[in-house]
Design an enzyme around this catalytic site. Structure first.
Site, PDB file in Angstrom:
ATOM      1  CG  ASP A 113      -0.233  -0.069   2.547  1.00 26.67           C
ATOM      2  OD1 ASP A 113       0.840  -0.713   2.619  1.00 26.67           O
ATOM      3  OD2 ASP A 113      -0.713   0.525   3.530  1.00 26.67           O
ATOM      4  CD  GLU A 154       4.290   0.721   6.815  1.00 24.30           C
ATOM      5  OE1 GLU A 154       4.982   1.077   7.780  1.00 24.30           O
ATOM      6  OE2 GLU A 154       3.918   1.508   5.936  1.00 24.30           O
TER       7      GLU A 154
HETATM    8 ZN   LIG Z   1       6.617   2.315   4.065  1.00 19.55          ZN
END
Ligand SMILES: [Zn+2]
Length: 452
Positions: free
Chosen positions: A84, A148
Site C-alpha cells: 500500500d 502498513e
Molecule cells: Zn513504508
C-alpha cells in the site's frame, strides 16, 4: 538470471505496483492491496514457491511465499514489503503519481521509495531463488503485506496475531534504510533498527454557540483551537539521546562541531533549528524528541455561527521507553497553565486514536553482520550505521515478539539522504533503476549468506 534481466524485471514490477495505486487512506475499504497480491501471485507463479494468500478483510490481501529450509536449526529470514501507499496531491507532482513512468533512468510514482521498490526487488530475488531450485539450510519467507500505511490492522498486525505459524522467523528485513550518506570518512548507510511510537489523538475543543455578528466576549471554539495549534507547534520537550542516536552519530564520524551538539541534549534543539542540512536537522530533532504535529482541523457549523466545537487531529510520536502516561503529561503541559497561557484543559476532550509504543532491536546481531558483509560485496567501501526511523513500520509487530527487524535496501548515490527523506510521503517520489539493481543484488547476497 543475469543481473540486467533481474533489474529489468524489478523495474517493470515496480511500475506495475505503482500503477495499481493501492492508496491507503486509513479507512477499511481503501488500499485494495488484493490487486497487487494478484499481480505478485501471477509474477511468482511457476517458480516452484509455496505461495499462500490471506485476506482478513475483503480487498486487503497479503501474500506469503516461502522456501522451506532443510535444517531446522538454521535461521529463518523474512523479506517483508508492503504493497500500500499513502495518498498524493497530484497537482504538486511533475509527473503522474500513478503513472509509473520511467524517465531518465528513474521510475516515478507514489511508492517508488516507500516501499514498492523493496517489495518489487524482494519478489524478484525470491522468484529467482525458487526458479533456480535454491535449497537453503534455513528458511526464506517473502511477505507482501497490506495496510502498513495505516495501523497494520488488515495486514501485519492481523498476520502476526492470527497466522503466527506462517510468520514465525528469526530475522526480518524491511523498509527503510541504506541510502548513502557521504562523509569525509567515506560512505555510510543507515540500517533502521528502531522506530518511534505512534500516539495519535484528536483534541475536541468545546465552545459556546452564538451569533457571528457579535463576537465580543464569546466562547469561540475555533479561536481556542488556534491557540492550541500554536502551543503544539511551539512545544519544546527535553531532548533524549537514545543509544541508537548516539551510535548513529558516532558511527557517522561527524566532525566535532557537528557531533558535539548532536549528542548534547542541552544544545541539540537550537543547533537543529539553525542547521542548513534540513533533512538531517529534522531527523536529529525527531530522533531525540517526542513530537506533536497538528495535521487536520475540522469544525464550525455555518458562516455566521460562533462554533461550539472544533476538532484538531494531532500526529504524536514517542521515543523508545515512553508510554501513554509520558505523552499525556506533555499534553497536560501544553493545555494547562504550564504553557504560560490560559488553562484550557477543561475546554478540551482528548480522544486517543492510535497508540503504538516505540520499538527497538538490538544492534549487535548476526543479521547486522550479514548486512555489513552483503553491503561490502555489492557496494564496496561503505559502512553501515544504526538509525531510528521516525515513521512507524511493520517491524514493530516482530520486534515485540523479540525478533530482530531491520530496515534496509541499497541506493545509488543519485538520490541523497535529504532528498530521500523529503520524498517519503512527499511529492515527486521516484527511484533510479541503478538502486533497484543494487537492492536486488543485496537480497541475493544476504539470503545466501544468512540462510543458504
Ligand atoms: Zn513504508
Amino acid at each position: 538470471m543475469a543481473g540486467d534481466d533481474r533489474t529489468a524485471e524489478a523495474t517493470e514490477l515496480l511500475q506495475a505496483l505503482i500503477r495499481n495505486a493501492c492508496v491507503n487512506d486509513g479507512s477499511a475499504d481503501s488500499g485494495h492491496e488484493s490487486k497487487s497480491v494478484d499481480l505478485l501471485a501471477h509474477y511468482l507463479d511457476g517458480a516452484g514457491l509455496d505461495v499462500e494468500r490471506y485476506e482478513p478483510t475483503p480487498g486487503r490481501a497479503s501474500l506469503v511465499a516461502r522456501i522451506e529450509g532443510s535444517d531446522r536449526s538454521a535461521p529463518t529470514l523474512m523479506l517483508m514489503g508492503h504493497t500500500d501507499v499513502v495518498p498524493v496531491t497530484p497537482e504538486n507532482w511533475l509527473h503522474d503519481p500513478f503513472g509509473g513512468e520511467l524517465i531518465d533512468g528513474e521510475v516515478w510514482g507514489r511508492g517508488a521509495v516507500d516501499m514498492l521498490n523493496l517489495t518489487a526487488t524482494m519478489a524478484v530475488a525470491t522468484k529467482q531463488f525458487g526458479a533456480e531450485g535454491f535449497r537453503p539450510r534455513g528458511t526464506l519467507i517473502y511477505l507482501a503485506v497490506a495496510d502498513e500505511e495505516a495501523a497494520g490492522t488488515h495486514g501485519a498486525e492481523w498476520l502476526v496475531e492470527h497466522q503466527w505459524d506462517e510468520m514465525a522467523c528469526d530475522y526480518v528485513l524491511t523498509e527503510s534504510g541504506g541510502m548513502p550518506v557521504r562523509t569525509p570518512d567515506g560512505i555510510k548507510r543507515p540500517i533502521i533498527v528502531g522506530e518511534k511510537g505512534l500516539f495519535w489523538f484528536t483534541l475536541h475543543v468545546k465552545g459556546t454557540p452564538g451569533h457571528g455578528s457579535q463576537p465580543l466576549r464569546t466562547d469561540n471554539a475555533l479561536v481556542k483551537a488556534a491557540e492550541i495549534v500554536n502551543r503544539l507547534a511551539a512545544f519544546r520537550p527535553p531532548a533524549h539521546i537514545h543509544e541508537i542516536w548516539r551510535r548513529f552519530v558516532e558511527g557517522m564520524n561527524f566532525p566535532l562541531e557537528l557531533s558535539g551538539p548532536l549528542l548534547d541534549p542541552d544544545r541539540l534543539y537550537e543547533f537543529a533549528e539553525g542547521l542548513p542540512m534540513l533533512g538531517l536537522a529534522r531527523q536529529a530533532h525527531a530522533c531525540t524528541h517526542t513530537t506533536f504535529a497538528p495535521t487536520m482541523a475540522t469544525g464550525g457549523l455555518k458562516h455566521n455561527v460562533i462554533p461550539d466545537r472544533v476538532s484538531i487531529a494531532v500526529d504524536g510520536r514517542t521515543l523508545p521507553g515512553q508510554d501513554r502516561d509520558d505523552a499525556m503529561a506533555m499534553l497536560d503541559e501544553i493545555l494547562g497553565p504550564g504553557s504560560g497561557g490560559a488553562d484550557l484543559r477543561d475546554d478540551v476532550e482528548v480522544e486517543v486514536v492510535v497508540e503504538d509504543p516505540a520499538s527497538a532491536s538490538p544492534i549487535d546481531t548476526p543479521l547486522w553482520d550479514a548486512l555489513q558483509r552483503a553491503t561490502e560485496a555489492v557496494v564496496p567501501g561503505s559502512v553501515n550505521v544504526p538509525f531510528m526511523t521516525v515513521g512507524g513500520t511493520d517491524s514493530r509487530f516482530f520486534r515485540r515478539r523479540g525478533i530482530p527487524s531491520y530496515g534496509y535496501g541499497l541506493f545509488s548515490d543519485r538520490i541523497g539522504f535529504d532528498e530521500f527523506a523529503d520524498m517519503f510521503h512527499g511529492d515527486n517520489e521516484r527511484v533510479d533503476v541503478e538502486s533497484l539493481r543494487l537492492t536486488t543484488e543485496l537480497w541475493d547476497v544476504v539470503v545466501r549468506d544468512l540462510v543458504g
